[in-house]
Design a protein around this motif. Structure first.
Motif, PDB file in Angstrom:
ATOM      1  N   TRP A  33      93.217  37.364  33.612  1.00 59.52           N
ATOM      2  CA  TRP A  33      94.064  38.068  34.575  1.00 59.52           C
ATOM      3  C   TRP A  33      94.428  37.147  35.737  1.00 59.52           C
ATOM      4  O   TRP A  33      93.621  36.326  36.167  1.00 59.52           O
ATOM      5  N   VAL A  34      95.635  37.323  36.225  1.00 57.95           N
ATOM      6  CA  VAL A  34      96.092  36.584  37.409  1.00 57.95           C
ATOM      7  C   VAL A  34      96.030  37.574  38.561  1.00 57.95           C
ATOM      8  O   VAL A  34      96.419  38.724  38.410  1.00 57.95           O
ATOM      9  N   TYR A  35      95.525  37.160  39.707  1.00 55.90           N
ATOM     10  CA  TYR A  35      95.328  38.102  40.811  1.00 55.90           C
ATOM     11  C   TYR A  35      96.317  37.877  41.964  1.00 55.90           C
ATOM     12  O   TYR A  35      96.120  38.393  43.042  1.00 55.90           O
ATOM     13  N   ASP A  36      97.336  37.078  41.708  1.00 60.58           N
ATOM     14  CA  ASP A  36      98.310  36.785  42.749  1.00 60.58           C
ATOM     15  C   ASP A  36      99.708  36.931  42.145  1.00 60.58           C
ATOM     16  O   ASP A  36     100.035  36.265  41.157  1.00 60.58           O
ATOM     17  N   TYR A  37     100.523  37.813  42.733  1.00 59.23           N
ATOM     18  CA  TYR A  37     101.824  38.135  42.142  1.00 59.23           C
ATOM     19  C   TYR A  37     102.753  36.920  42.120  1.00 59.23           C
ATOM     20  O   TYR A  37     103.433  36.671  41.114  1.00 59.23           O
ATOM     21  N   ASP A  38     102.785  36.167  43.209  1.00 61.24           N
ATOM     22  CA  ASP A  38     103.684  35.007  43.249  1.00 61.24           C
ATOM     23  C   ASP A  38     103.285  33.979  42.184  1.00 61.24           C
ATOM     24  O   ASP A  38     104.143  33.386  41.523  1.00 61.24           O
ATOM     25  N   ALA A  39     101.965  33.786  42.042  1.00 63.27           N
ATOM     26  CA  ALA A  39     101.485  32.853  41.006  1.00 63.27           C
ATOM     27  C   ALA A  39     101.848  33.376  39.625  1.00 63.27           C
ATOM     28  O   ALA A  39     102.236  32.611  38.733  1.00 63.27           O
ATOM     29  N   GLY A  40     101.770  34.701  39.465  1.00 60.92           N
ATOM     30  CA  GLY A  40     102.104  35.319  38.187  1.00 60.92           C
ATOM     31  C   GLY A  40     103.575  35.150  37.844  1.00 60.92           C
ATOM     32  O   GLY A  40     103.930  34.864  36.701  1.00 60.92           O
ATOM     33  N   ARG A  41     104.416  35.318  38.842  1.00 62.73           N
ATOM     34  CA  ARG A  41     105.863  35.165  38.606  1.00 62.73           C
ATOM     35  C   ARG A  41     106.204  33.725  38.214  1.00 62.73           C
ATOM     36  O   ARG A  41     107.016  33.491  37.324  1.00 62.73           O
ATOM     37  N   LEU A  42     105.551  32.794  38.882  1.00 64.56           N
ATOM     38  CA  LEU A  42     105.768  31.382  38.571  1.00 64.56           C
ATOM     39  C   LEU A  42     105.340  31.094  37.130  1.00 64.56           C
ATOM     40  O   LEU A  42     106.054  30.428  36.379  1.00 64.56           O
ATOM     41  N   LEU A  43     104.190  31.647  36.772  1.00 66.67           N
ATOM     42  CA  LEU A  43     103.674  31.471  35.417  1.00 66.67           C
ATOM     43  C   LEU A  43     104.613  32.115  34.395  1.00 66.67           C
ATOM     44  O   LEU A  43     104.863  31.558  33.319  1.00 66.67           O
ATOM     45  N   SER A  44     105.148  33.275  34.751  1.00 63.49           N
ATOM     46  CA  SER A  44     106.082  33.983  33.869  1.00 63.49           C
ATOM     47  C   SER A  44     107.340  33.132  33.648  1.00 63.49           C
ATOM     48  O   SER A  44     107.843  33.030  32.531  1.00 63.49           O
ATOM     49  N   LYS A  45     107.779  32.509  34.728  1.00 63.28           N
ATOM     50  CA  LYS A  45     108.981  31.679  34.652  1.00 63.28           C
ATOM     51  C   LYS A  45     108.739  30.447  33.774  1.00 63.28           C
ATOM     52  O   LYS A  45     109.569  30.110  32.937  1.00 63.28           O
ATOM     53  N   THR A  46     107.595  29.818  33.969  1.00 65.57           N
ATOM     54  CA  THR A  46     107.343  28.571  33.234  1.00 65.57           C
ATOM     55  C   THR A  46     106.970  28.827  31.766  1.00 65.57           C
ATOM     56  O   THR A  46     107.265  28.017  30.908  1.00 65.57           O
ATOM     57  N   THR A  47     106.329  29.955  31.494  1.00 62.18           N
ATOM     58  CA  THR A  47     105.906  30.223  30.111  1.00 62.18           C
ATOM     59  C   THR A  47     106.924  31.053  29.342  1.00 62.18           C
ATOM     60  O   THR A  47     106.861  31.132  28.118  1.00 62.18           O
ATOM     61  N   GLY A  48     107.831  31.723  30.068  1.00 61.37           N
ATOM     62  CA  GLY A  48     108.810  32.591  29.404  1.00 61.37           C
ATOM     63  C   GLY A  48     108.235  33.915  28.961  1.00 61.37           C
ATOM     64  O   GLY A  48     108.855  34.645  28.184  1.00 61.37           O
ATOM     65  N   LYS A  49     107.039  34.236  29.452  1.00 59.72           N
ATOM     66  CA  LYS A  49     106.413  35.502  29.050  1.00 59.72           C
ATOM     67  C   LYS A  49     106.693  36.591  30.089  1.00 59.72           C
ATOM     68  O   LYS A  49     106.743  36.298  31.280  1.00 59.72           O
ATOM     69  N   PRO A  50     106.837  37.837  29.628  1.00 56.61           N
ATOM     70  CA  PRO A  50     106.969  38.927  30.610  1.00 56.61           C
ATOM     71  C   PRO A  50     105.613  39.239  31.251  1.00 56.61           C
ATOM     72  O   PRO A  50     104.571  38.861  30.711  1.00 56.61           O
ATOM     73  N   MET A  51     105.677  39.916  32.379  1.00 50.47           N
ATOM     74  CA  MET A  51     104.436  40.221  33.113  1.00 50.47           C
ATOM     75  C   MET A  51     104.006  41.671  32.889  1.00 50.47           C
ATOM     76  O   MET A  51     104.844  42.566  32.801  1.00 50.47           O
ATOM     77  N   PHE A  52     102.710  41.867  32.836  1.00 51.06           N
ATOM     78  CA  PHE A  52     102.112  43.210  32.812  1.00 51.06           C
ATOM     79  C   PHE A  52     101.308  43.317  34.111  1.00 51.06           C
ATOM     80  O   PHE A  52     100.261  42.693  34.251  1.00 51.06           O
ATOM     81  N   VAL A  53     101.854  44.032  35.068  1.00 50.98           N
ATOM     82  CA  VAL A  53     101.255  44.104  36.403  1.00 50.98           C
ATOM     83  C   VAL A  53     100.512  45.428  36.561  1.00 50.98           C
ATOM     84  O   VAL A  53     101.116  46.494  36.414  1.00 50.98           O
TER      85      VAL A  53
END
Lengths: 59, 329
Positions: A33-53
């Motif tokens: 799990w990622v506990y930081d939304y901004d970090a999650g969005r960055l990860l989503s952008k770089t990996t191309g995966k959608p987020m489950f928040v």
């Protein structure tokens, strides 16, 4: 077909606004799990995966 | 909820679990979670979560992010719970610094109250489709499990087994998606459903009845405490044997007082061990939380109400003068 998966984000505390902000309780299990939304969005952008928040009551 | 962008994550903050499926731009594929009066997890099942995840992955792979609509959050602004003035006062008054979801709603309602804009109806956020008479399947939340007789949905022609693909032209995958659209629905007017029935697409228009948002048992909502006064005491519901012993009919109220904390209740003479039989004309069988909610929604701060109770086998009626204002006012 390309195997897609979701990024898991648990949002319980993401800000530096409040000096006394509580630390999130880390979840056990097989999901990183990622506990930081901004970090999650960055990860989503770089990996191309959608987020489950997830917002959950932890205390 | 500490520091969470409330503009990006709008939901019914009274609940205990909510989730969002988003792309990196913050556009929503689906919402999952939410609750209704019947319980906190009536629409939380492994099967429905897995099926929602599969549908989201398909949409994502197809690049099918929806265009921005009024149902998407506002991406540009960033308001946080800590920016709501009553939230700072709430946090200053307690040791617990973790901001719970329900704290956010309470702070928002207190803020509206401080500007004279609070209405009791405002606790009924994100109404369930049940308010229209539609009960969705828990495992496939696009499918209608049942339609209540004499409901708005029934009158409009919604049928059991219908698959709901859109509400007010917004595609919906889950119960939470449906409640999001209903949150934006007017107090009076229509809601339009896109429905699939035996392979045929149908448009159904449901007329919204006055007061359609108000659900029958909102006692699970922490926010009721902001919109009206509480009883000032806590009580345990008598079981059927205890009621029989006290000659209280099963359908009538029987609540044994276990804690008296409100100065107004103490002043009226309410004591531990009293059995409450009625309050302000309400005497049907219910829990103390339901009685609190009844009072909070039907009365205002500063009102006076009668409490009928049983003490030592004798009935007596006391008058409580409720507090003039809420804790944070």
């Amino acid at each position: 077909m390309r195997q897609l998966s979701l990024l898991g984000l648990v949002l319980v505390s993401t800000s530096t606004v409040l000096a006394q902000k509580p630390e999130p309780q880390r979840l056990d299990g097989n999901i990183d799990w990622v506990y930081d939304y901004d970090a999650g969005r960055l990860l989503s952008k770089t990996t191309g995966k959608p987020m489950f928040v997830v917002f959950r009551c932890e205390r | 909820m500490n520091g969470v962008n409330l503009d990006a994550f709008q939901f019914d903050y009274d609940l205990t679990f909510m989730s969002f499926f988003l792309n990196a731009k913050g556009q929503t594929y689906a919402r999952y979670g939410g609750r209704e009066d019947a319980g906190p997890d009536t629409h939380l099942t492994q099967k429905s979560l897995a099926s929602t995840m599969r549908r989201v992955l398909k949409l994502h792979e197809e690049g099918a992010a929806k265009p921005w609509s009024k149902y998407d959050p506002e991406p540009a602004s960033t308001s946080t719970p800590e920016q709501i003035p009553p939230m700072r006062r709430m946090l200053a008054k307690r040791k617990e610094k973790c901001i719970h979801c329900h704290d956010v709603k309470n702070a928002m309602l207190h803020d509206l109250a401080s500007h004279g804009r609070l209405k009791k109806e405002m606790i009924f956020k994100y109404p369930s489709p049940k308010q229209l008479g539609i009960q969705l399947e828990a495992d496939d939340q696009t499918k209608v499990r049942s339609v209540a007789a004499d409901s708005a949905a029934s009158a409009a022609g919604v049928r059991r087994g219908d698959t709901i693909s859109a509400v007010d032209k917004q595609s919906v995958l889950t119960f939470a998606d449906f409640t999001r659209v209903l949150e934006h629905a007017p107090e009076s007017g229509n809601v339009r459903l896109g429905v699939k029935r035996r392979g045929q697409d149908k448009d159904i228009t449901i007329a919204l009845k006055p007061g359609w948002r108000r659900s029958p048992d909102p006692s699970w909502r922490a926010s009721t405490g902001v919109v009206g006064p509480n009883t000032g005491f806590w009580a345990k519901k008598l079981n059927s044997g205890q009621k029989r012993q006290q000659k209280i009919p099963p359908s009538k109220m029987g609540l044994k007082v276990v804690v008296v904390w409100g100065a107004w209740a103490k002043k009226a003479g309410v004591r531990n061990g009293d059995v409450v039989l009625g309050l302000d004309g309400e005497n049907s069988d219910m829990t103390i939380r339901q009685l609190q909610t009844h009072l909070q929604l039907s009365r205002n701060f500063g009102d006076s109400v009668d409490v009928t109770l049983l003490r030592g086998g004798k009935r007596r009626t006391l008058t409580m003068h409720l507090p003039a204002k809420g804790e944070l006012d």
